[in-house]
Write a protein that holds these residues in place. Sequence first.
Motif, PDB file in Angstrom:
ATOM      1  N   ASP A 180      55.309  28.535  30.401  1.00  0.00           N
ATOM      2  CA  ASP A 180      53.902  28.933  30.489  1.00  0.00           C
ATOM      3  C   ASP A 180      53.062  27.667  30.261  1.00  0.00           C
ATOM      4  OD1 ASP A 180      51.322  29.834  30.044  1.00  0.00           O
ATOM      5  OD2 ASP A 180      51.914  31.519  28.789  1.00  0.00           O
ATOM      6  N   ILE A 215      51.880  30.201  35.480  1.00  0.00           N
ATOM      7  CA  ILE A 215      50.653  30.747  34.883  1.00  0.00           C
ATOM      8  C   ILE A 215      50.902  32.209  34.556  1.00  0.00           C
ATOM      9  CG2 ILE A 215      48.213  31.302  35.313  1.00  0.00           C
ATOM     10  CD1 ILE A 215      48.291  28.934  37.385  1.00  0.00           C
ATOM     11  N   LYS A 216      50.736  32.583  33.307  1.00  0.00           N
ATOM     12  CA  LYS A 216      50.968  33.975  32.911  1.00  0.00           C
ATOM     13  C   LYS A 216      49.871  34.863  33.484  1.00  0.00           C
ATOM     14  CE  LYS A 216      51.049  36.577  28.857  1.00  0.00           C
ATOM     15  NZ  LYS A 216      50.664  36.564  27.458  1.00  0.00           N
ATOM     16  N   MET A 217      50.275  35.965  34.084  1.00  0.00           N
ATOM     17  CA  MET A 217      49.273  36.889  34.628  1.00  0.00           C
ATOM     18  C   MET A 217      49.831  38.307  34.650  1.00  0.00           C
ATOM     19  SD  MET A 217      49.440  35.997  38.706  1.00  0.00           S
ATOM     20  CE  MET A 217      50.018  34.307  38.663  1.00  0.00           C
ATOM     21  N   ASN A 218      48.951  39.235  34.937  1.00  0.00           N
ATOM     22  CA  ASN A 218      49.246  40.649  35.080  1.00  0.00           C
ATOM     23  C   ASN A 218      50.271  40.902  36.201  1.00  0.00           C
ATOM     24  OD1 ASN A 218      48.854  43.344  36.046  1.00  0.00           O
ATOM     25  ND2 ASN A 218      46.874  43.361  35.006  1.00  0.00           N
ATOM     26  N   ALA A 243      50.503  43.304  38.228  1.00  0.00           N
ATOM     27  CA  ALA A 243      49.943  43.924  39.437  1.00  0.00           C
ATOM     28  C   ALA A 243      49.710  42.893  40.534  1.00  0.00           C
ATOM     29  CB  ALA A 243      48.630  44.627  39.098  1.00  0.00           C
ATOM     30  N   CYS A 244      49.495  41.656  40.123  1.00  0.00           N
ATOM     31  CA  CYS A 244      49.176  40.604  41.090  1.00  0.00           C
ATOM     32  C   CYS A 244      50.387  39.694  41.278  1.00  0.00           C
ATOM     33  CB  CYS A 244      47.973  39.812  40.576  1.00  0.00           C
ATOM     34  SG  CYS A 244      47.322  38.648  41.758  1.00  0.00           S
ATOM     35  N   GLU A 245      50.859  39.575  42.503  1.00  0.00           N
ATOM     36  CA  GLU A 245      52.062  38.781  42.772  1.00  0.00           C
ATOM     37  C   GLU A 245      51.836  37.293  42.549  1.00  0.00           C
ATOM     38  OE1 GLU A 245      53.783  39.401  46.669  1.00  0.00           O
ATOM     39  OE2 GLU A 245      53.618  41.550  46.332  1.00  0.00           O
ATOM     40  N   SER A 246      50.687  36.826  42.986  1.00  0.00           N
ATOM     41  CA  SER A 246      50.421  35.387  42.908  1.00  0.00           C
ATOM     42  C   SER A 246      48.931  35.149  43.054  1.00  0.00           C
ATOM     43  CB  SER A 246      51.165  34.662  44.022  1.00  0.00           C
ATOM     44  OG  SER A 246      50.629  35.057  45.283  1.00  0.00           O
ATOM     45  N   LEU A 247      48.522  33.946  42.682  1.00  0.00           N
ATOM     46  CA  LEU A 247      47.126  33.528  42.837  1.00  0.00           C
ATOM     47  C   LEU A 247      46.972  32.730  44.116  1.00  0.00           C
ATOM     48  CD1 LEU A 247      46.751  32.221  39.189  1.00  0.00           C
ATOM     49  CD2 LEU A 247      45.572  34.220  40.114  1.00  0.00           C
ATOM     50  N   ASN A 248      45.753  32.606  44.584  1.00  0.00           N
ATOM     51  CA  ASN A 248      45.460  31.655  45.657  1.00  0.00           C
ATOM     52  C   ASN A 248      45.931  30.263  45.200  1.00  0.00           C
ATOM     53  OD1 ASN A 248      43.245  29.401  46.124  1.00  0.00           O
ATOM     54  ND2 ASN A 248      43.328  30.618  47.976  1.00  0.00           N
ATOM     55  N   VAL A 296      43.401  28.048  43.448  1.00  0.00           N
ATOM     56  CA  VAL A 296      43.111  28.566  42.108  1.00  0.00           C
ATOM     57  C   VAL A 296      44.242  28.194  41.148  1.00  0.00           C
ATOM     58  CG1 VAL A 296      42.982  30.706  40.752  1.00  0.00           C
ATOM     59  CG2 VAL A 296      41.597  30.458  42.819  1.00  0.00           C
ATOM     60  N   ILE A 320      43.965  25.769  37.850  1.00  0.00           N
ATOM     61  CA  ILE A 320      44.239  26.215  36.475  1.00  0.00           C
ATOM     62  C   ILE A 320      45.264  25.288  35.817  1.00  0.00           C
ATOM     63  CG2 ILE A 320      45.315  28.065  35.096  1.00  0.00           C
ATOM     64  CD1 ILE A 320      43.928  30.104  36.938  1.00  0.00           C
TER      65      ILE A 320
END
Lengths: 242, 242
Positions: free
Chosen positions: A182, A217-220, A222-227, A230, A234
């Motif tokens: 992370d 990057i730790k994330m929810n 529900a979302c597979e990946s970020l743009n 973005v 980060i």
Amino acid sequence: MLITSLNNSHIKDLIKLKDKKYRDKNKKFLIEGEHLVLEAYKKGLIEELILDEDALFPLDVKTIYVTKQIIRKISSLDTPCNILALVRQPNEEKMGDKILMVDGIQDPGNLGTIIRSATAFDIDTVILSSDCVDLYNPKTIRSTQGMLFHINILRRDLGSCILKLKEEGYKIVGTKVTHGIDVKDAKIFNHFALIVGSEGSGVKENLLDLCDENLYIKMNDACESLNVAVASSILMYELYHK
Amino acid sequence: MLITSLNNSHIKDLIKLKDKKYRDKNKKFLIEGEHLVLEAYKKGLIEELILDEDALFPLDVKTIYVTKQIIRKISSLDTPCNILALVRQPNEEKMGDKILMVDGIQDPGNLGTIIRSATAFDIDTVILSSDCVDLYNPKTIRSTQGMLFHINILRRDLGSCILKLKEEGYKIVGTKVTHGIDVKDAKIFNHFALIVGSEGSGVKENLLDLCDENLYIKMNDACESLNVAVASSILMYELYHK
């Protein structure tokens, strides 16, 4: 000097710069709009200012005036700016300590946005892979918001570049969507090369194999990946704040 | 059923959905590509699957087959997908605890990217100002990567919405490029509305006046500002990790 003919040989050369091949050959490119022109001017890179016949923009550089018809032909915008400039491609400088490697990004908006963020977060050198979209694509340039003039940008084969940087003691940091460390918990690096990958498939496996570690990057869930712009931003933001 | 005529009244209605006015009136929109269609399917929002006559994509929904010529007419892409769907606009749900307000974003790619990041970082409600670009613009939808189906999105007058949320005890957090509290030092909020502003001019002054505090992102002086989708994502990322 007012140029009115589309058949003028200089105008023909300017139109040719829409083509990457001519930009590469001549080491020049076109920029549009006051903000970009001023950023290039500060760096002494303007070869020629190109103004709409009605435009006023006094800069201490060679200036030509052209008709609106010519502006429309050389512009890459649906609604052209009345201020353009012919600009020299900046010279490559020596690699710095904080390197961002960009592996295969295809969207010019994403590449430009990444370069803009890299400047914001103290990256000193950006290295583009050979399959990356062109830095001098008009959309890339616009998305950098002029920041391409403030940062050292090279184009290299990333694999051999990584091997050389490893010998010189750089930490090579890959990125994966879900694996690795992370970025919040990552340690400080003095000399590093952070590698970010393409929109669809991320960093290539052969490059990930060469990395000392991978960040994510730790994330929810529900979302597979970020743009990708973005996510890259980060990661750079976090390394800047360590 | 294979439809072959561009004069078919249903096809004419589908083509009309390129126009925001018709999307608003009918509360429907078109999506393209396997990934988006699957995301809408999971949420039970597909009214009709529209397949190229040669495409195979068995879903348990009403399906029509159309010619390639019709696909080209209803698609918003230069290279159309052979799988499209007519989709109902999701119903608005009650406001959650973690709200993102989007004030006047003009670029559909930026709006879509912000919605994608909002889903990643646990925002439960996105409120768009009335002057924001359309959520159902095909470019916005593509940039969300299907995440618009996973988050509650409303369109409201932000000023009156903020006043109401303040009464309910929400912390109203504005954003400015250089003023306020470094987001790294911001405290944890249980109920908040974070406001992000438009590409050129940020959050409107009359909204900033209503905020309890403003956040900013520390960065290098060489860079004036970040791309708005990047800045919004970094702020949401930081609030998610508090």
